[in-house]
Design a protein around this motif. Structure first.
Motif, PDB file in Angstrom:
ATOM      1  N   ALA A  43       0.903  -1.312   0.224  1.00  0.00           N
ATOM      2  CA  ALA A  43       0.048  -0.099   0.207  1.00  0.00           C
ATOM      3  C   ALA A  43       0.914   1.352   0.193  1.00  0.00           C
ATOM      4  O   ALA A  43       2.108   1.310   0.489  1.00  0.00           O
ATOM      5  CB  ALA A  43      -0.816  -0.050   1.217  1.00  0.00           C
ATOM      6  N   SER A  44       0.298   2.391  -0.409  1.00  0.00           N
ATOM      7  CA  SER A  44       0.814   3.727  -0.312  1.00  0.00           C
ATOM      8  C   SER A  44      -0.212   4.604   0.150  1.00  0.00           C
ATOM      9  O   SER A  44      -1.098   4.755  -0.921  1.00  0.00           O
ATOM     10  CB  SER A  44       1.707   4.044  -1.617  1.00  0.00           C
ATOM     11  OG  SER A  44       2.084   5.273  -1.521  1.00  0.00           O
ATOM     12  N   PHE A  45      -0.352   5.189   1.450  1.00  0.00           N
ATOM     13  CA  PHE A  45      -1.390   6.145   1.845  1.00  0.00           C
ATOM     14  C   PHE A  45      -0.838   7.353   1.374  1.00  0.00           C
ATOM     15  O   PHE A  45      -0.882   8.255   2.470  1.00  0.00           O
ATOM     16  CB  PHE A  45      -1.559   5.742   3.386  1.00  0.00           C
ATOM     17  CG  PHE A  45      -2.547   4.662   3.450  1.00  0.00           C
ATOM     18  CD1 PHE A  45      -2.933   3.729   2.311  1.00  0.00           C
ATOM     19  CD2 PHE A  45      -2.687   4.136   4.743  1.00  0.00           C
ATOM     20  CE1 PHE A  45      -3.755   2.738   2.512  1.00  0.00           C
ATOM     21  CE2 PHE A  45      -3.578   2.781   4.969  1.00  0.00           C
ATOM     22  CZ  PHE A  45      -4.015   1.907   3.773  1.00  0.00           C
ATOM     23  N   SER A  46      -0.532   8.039   0.236  1.00  0.00           N
ATOM     24  CA  SER A  46       0.321   9.180   0.062  1.00  0.00           C
ATOM     25  C   SER A  46      -0.503  10.427   0.252  1.00  0.00           C
ATOM     26  O   SER A  46      -0.228  11.282   0.291  1.00  0.00           O
ATOM     27  CB  SER A  46       0.822   9.277  -1.485  1.00  0.00           C
ATOM     28  OG  SER A  46      -0.217   9.020  -2.437  1.00  0.00           O
ATOM     29  N   SER A  47      -1.989  10.213   0.117  1.00  0.00           N
ATOM     30  CA  SER A  47      -2.923  11.324   0.379  1.00  0.00           C
ATOM     31  C   SER A  47      -4.237  10.802   0.899  1.00  0.00           C
ATOM     32  O   SER A  47      -4.414   9.452   0.581  1.00  0.00           O
ATOM     33  CB  SER A  47      -3.095  11.870  -1.152  1.00  0.00           C
ATOM     34  OG  SER A  47      -3.976  11.287  -1.859  1.00  0.00           O
ATOM     35  N   PRO A  48      -5.055  11.503   1.415  1.00  0.00           N
ATOM     36  CA  PRO A  48      -6.449  11.131   1.764  1.00  0.00           C
ATOM     37  C   PRO A  48      -7.416  10.400   0.575  1.00  0.00           C
ATOM     38  O   PRO A  48      -8.099   9.515   0.876  1.00  0.00           O
ATOM     39  CB  PRO A  48      -6.994  12.124   2.738  1.00  0.00           C
ATOM     40  CG  PRO A  48      -5.896  13.113   2.991  1.00  0.00           C
ATOM     41  CD  PRO A  48      -4.632  12.818   2.082  1.00  0.00           C
ATOM     42  N   ALA A  49      -7.172  10.912  -0.769  1.00  0.00           N
ATOM     43  CA  ALA A  49      -7.877  10.510  -1.733  1.00  0.00           C
ATOM     44  C   ALA A  49      -7.785   9.108  -2.059  1.00  0.00           C
ATOM     45  O   ALA A  49      -8.739   8.538  -2.767  1.00  0.00           O
ATOM     46  CB  ALA A  49      -7.442  11.623  -2.880  1.00  0.00           C
TER      47      ALA A  49
END
Length: 404
Positions: free
Chosen positions: A150-156
């Motif tokens: 995973a990569s939670f780089s932004s809320p979007a």
């Protein structure tokens, strides 16, 4: 002597006394005449007053049975081969899913091990913008060990990835591992005023409620989480595995021509607490922030920088302001070279552009090296092949963690 079916031929059973009285160290053969037995296996546990290092070979009723005394070296070789075979058998095959941002890192992870097989997901959206997701060949992963990068780089992008993360464990898989190299809300881990929301706790609780797979709770692999106490934010339904990128830095430092002149600088006490035990073999410098009037400036609290190649170490960088202030004070105190390492290069608003390359002799103006890992894929794309940045890949560390 212990034997498995089919039962031993009568001609062999009648020779029981021959075996019990056998003491010679030379090879010994017995011709069996019973043709009803085509194959048998047995293992000799021990003879009287003899070490248990004998083997028996017998293929058919027309072939002789060979009783052979193994040499110690042969026995050791057989044991080593057995141990090797056992190690090979314990390799865990993993189906690794990934999102769009982590595709390049996933490919590097798969290149580290033949036991890792990449699996894709169809990431689509409906006309209203909400996710329209599909996991191809869902039946094909039943009974498999599955991981998601995973990569939670932004809320979007968090919601669509959480949708997949919650779906995978329900597909009758043997185990599920979530690899989240960067835990993004880690800096919001505490409350200073009534009304503050510790979003690190919020995300930890969301991940703690991932459905269990047939193998039990989800395993979470993350690197250099901002505050050590955040491990206690996770519930009992998830098993966090906290890894570090520091071993990658240590390997890189050993490759430098001035590896014997390296000192490690920590920009604050928090960085020292997190990393000093892993870097205890290097001379250390600890900086801290002090308030003078309305300004907060960085000072050296302890350690000597004069004449040294000083490497500033922290878990993450955002705007880079603190790191630049630390660089300036180290240069003012005589550092010959200054480099930096962070596990997570976040750099919002392209703040990585603030860091320039020192081509020699001007450490106050630039860095010799700036090492980051590939935990933040968008940053990697932005700084790739741009000095002073170098990427230390987490691929090998993640591949190893998936075998735990």
């Amino acid at each position: 002597m212990a034997a498995t079916s089919p039962p031993l031929p009568s001609s062999f059973q009648n020779r029981k006394k021959i075996f019990s009285n056998f003491t010679s160290s030379k090879p010994f053969s017995i011709l069996l005449s019973d043709k009803k037995c085509s194959r048998f296996r047995c293992q000799i546990k021990s003879f009287e007053n003899q070490p248990p290092n004998w083997s028996v070979e017998f293929l058919s009723g027309t072939e002789p049975i060979h009783l052979i005394q193994n040499s110690p070296s042969s026995s050791m070789s057989m044991a080593a081969a057995s141990a090797s075979d056992s190690a090979v058998k314990t390799v865990k095959k993993v189906c690794l899913f990934y999102c769009g941002e982590t595709k390049a890192l996933a490919e590097r992870i798969a290149a580290e091990s033949d036991a890792i097989e990449l699996r894709s997901i169809n990431w689509r959206t409906f006309e209203d913008g909400f996710p329209n997701l599909f996991i191809p060949n869902a039946h094909g992963i039943r009974g498999q060990h599955v991981a998601f990068l995973a990569s939670f780089s932004s809320p979007a992008v968090i919601f669509e990835q959480l949708s997949v993360i919650y779906a995978l464990p329900k597909l009758f898989i043997s185990s599920f591992t979530l690899v989240l190299p960067f835990f993004p809300t880690g800096t919001s881990e505490r409350m200073e005023d009534e009304g503050d929301v510790a979003t690190a706790f919020t995300l930890a609780r969301i991940l703690s409620n991932i459905p269990t797979s047939r193998g039990g709770p989800t395993s979470l692999v993350t690197f250099d989480i901002h505050a050590l106490q955040e491990r206690f934010y996770f519930g009992d339904n998830i098993l966090p595995c906290f890894e570090s990128g520091i071993p990658l830095l240590k390997n890189r430092l050993q490759q430098l021509p001035d590896s014997d002149n390296i000192s490690i600088a920590f920009p604050d006490d928090g960085a020292w607490k997190r990393f000093h035990k892993q870097l205890q073999h290097f001379p250390t410098i600890v900086c801290n922030k002090v308030r003078i009037g309305d300004q907060r400036i960085v000072r050296i609290k302890e350690g000597e920088a004069a004449g040294r190649h000083v490497v500033i170490v922290d878990d993450l960088v955002q705007s880079g302001g603190t790191l630049i202030e630390c660089q300036r004070v180290l240069a003012a105190n005589g550092a010959a070279k200054i480099s930096a390492y962070v596990t997570h290069g976040i750099f919002p608003n392209r703040s990585w552009q603030r860091f320039e390359r020192d081509n020699g002799g001007h450490p106050e103006n630039g860095l010799t090296y700036f090492w980051i890992t590939d935990s933040c894929p968008q940053t990697v794309k932005a700084v790739m092949s741009k000095p002073p940045f170098e990427i230390l890949s987490l691929a090998g560390s993640i591949a190893a963690a998936l075998q735990i």
